[in-house]
Scaffold this motif. Structure first.
Motif, short mmCIF file in Angstrom:
data_model
loop_
_atom_site.label_atom_id
_atom_site.label_comp_id
_atom_site.label_asym_id
_atom_site.label_seq_id
_atom_site.Cartn_x
_atom_site.Cartn_y
_atom_site.Cartn_z
N ASP A 47 -10.07 -18.02 14.24
CA ASP A 47 -9.95 -16.75 13.54
C ASP A 47 -9.37 -17.00 12.16
N THR A 54 -11.21 -9.25 15.77
CA THR A 54 -11.73 -10.58 16.11
C THR A 54 -10.78 -11.37 17.03
N TRP A 55 -9.51 -11.44 16.65
CA TRP A 55 -8.57 -12.25 17.44
C TRP A 55 -8.37 -11.65 18.82
N GLU A 59 -8.90 -13.68 22.30
CA GLU A 59 -7.90 -13.78 23.37
C GLU A 59 -8.47 -13.27 24.69
N LYS A 72 -5.80 -19.32 15.67
CA LYS A 72 -5.74 -18.23 14.71
C LYS A 72 -5.02 -18.76 13.47
#
Ligand code: UDP
Ligand code: MG
Length: 322
Positions: A47, A54-55, A59, A72
């Motif tokens: 990310d 997105t993150w 996850e 990330k």
């Protein structure tokens, strides 16, 4: 069987990620079932400081399935840096790493071809687009002229290859020796060397979301490619300086003739002579200084002077151990 990590830089890709994840998991499952790669293989999302979900998605994928992992970045650092971050992280866990974009424009079925080449002993396999029909005419034209320009600048680059490629752990470790901050991976990877090959594939259109490379970013990326890999622009200035200086000499003769014929205003000859001679000299001097700056520039990159492919001494040691 080798552990494969697929590294994918993602910047604001919430629309695309679920589609990508689904496609990749099918691919990985098949490859694992066919015993082509180790069951420890994974997809590693990077990310790149996205502002959207997105993150969160990464996850969630990771929690729901062992095949997904992610890192990330602390903030947005751009595609090339995100990709490098992924490669450098993945090399500690993987034997082979494939890098690709999140938008599935690169055909994931080319992975089979990559693995074939790997089995033939390649350390780097470049994905090359066989056609660009899905890109707009403008993008195709700019991209293709750009590859030509890079070639003219003496940059070794694989035509129509973006960052879709397989690298062995060894190749990525060698890449880590290139310490430059100005990153143009597709120009640096060929410098690594080792046994390499290409696999061609059809490039598809982006399936969701929009391009994260607007014209402005594309232009700065293009300039980056040239200035971080070539000192030819400096040579060009030196050449220009020399040329103008020679022209100046010719002009000098011309000015003196006109002067001798008495057809000039007072001061004209000397003024023009100095304009030409000085202009040429200045460009030449800038070029010479530039040559040295170019050298300093290359020194500061601290690129490896060589990388060893095979060392028979070491092979002998391994042989003895067995
Ligand atoms: N990307 C990134 N950071 C950025 C911009 C883009 O990680 O600052 C990623 C993006 O998510 C995608 C890849 O780089 O996975 C290539 O971007 P894109 O597909 O938008 O570029 P294009 O194919 O239009 O050249
Ligand atoms: Mg794309």
């Amino acid at each position: 069987m080798e552990v494969l990590y697929i590294v994918i830089p993602c910047y604001n890709e919430e629309d695309m990620l679920p589609i990508t994840a689904k496609a990749l998991i099918l691919k990985l499952d098949t490859l694992i079932a066919d015993r082509r790669i180790s069951p420890m293989s994974k997809v590693m999302f990077v990310d790149d400081g996205s502002q959207d979900r997105t993150w969160e998605l990464i996850e969630r994928f990771h929690r729901s399935c062992d095949l997904f992992t992610g890192i990330k970045l602390s903030r947005n650092r751009g595609h090339q840096n995100a990709l490098l971050a992924g490669l450098m992280t993945a090399k500690d866990y993987a034997d082979i790493i494939i890098s690709m974009d999140a938008d599935l424009q690169d055909d994931i079925n080319a992975i089979d071809g990559f693995l074939d080449k790997r089995e033939e002993g390649c350390e780097i396999v470049y994905g090359v687009r066989s056609s660009r029909e899905t890109d707009t005419g403008f993008k195709r034209f700019t991209a293709e002229s750009y590859y030509k320009l890079l070639e003219a600048m003496g940059v070794e680059i694989t035509y129509n290859h973006a960052d879709y490629r397989l690298m062995s752990k060894r190749a990525v470790e060698a890449l880590a020796e290139f310490k430059e901050v100005n990153l143009f991976l597709r120009g640096i990877v060929p410098m690594v060397g080792f046994k390499s090959d290409i696999v061609t594939y059809e490039r598809a259109a982006r399936q969701a979301g929009e391009s994260k490379y607007p014209l402005k970013k594309m232009l700065s990326f293009a300039v980056e490619g040239i200035t971080s890999l070539s000192v030819k622009p400096i040579r060009f200035i030196t050449g220009l300086g020399v040329t103008i200086f020679f022209v100046a000499i010719i002009m000098l003769v011309y000015f003196l003739i006109i002067h001798g014929m008495g057809k000039t205003v007072h001061g004209w000859t000397s003024t023009l002579m100095s304009v030409w001679a000085l202009g040429g000299l200045q460009l030449l001097a800038i070029g010479v200084i530039g040559e040295y700056i170019g050298k300093i520039y290359l020194e500061t990159k601290e690129r490896p002077k060589f990388l060893i492919d095979i060392n028979l001494e070491e092979e002998y040691d391994e042989f003895e151990k067995e």
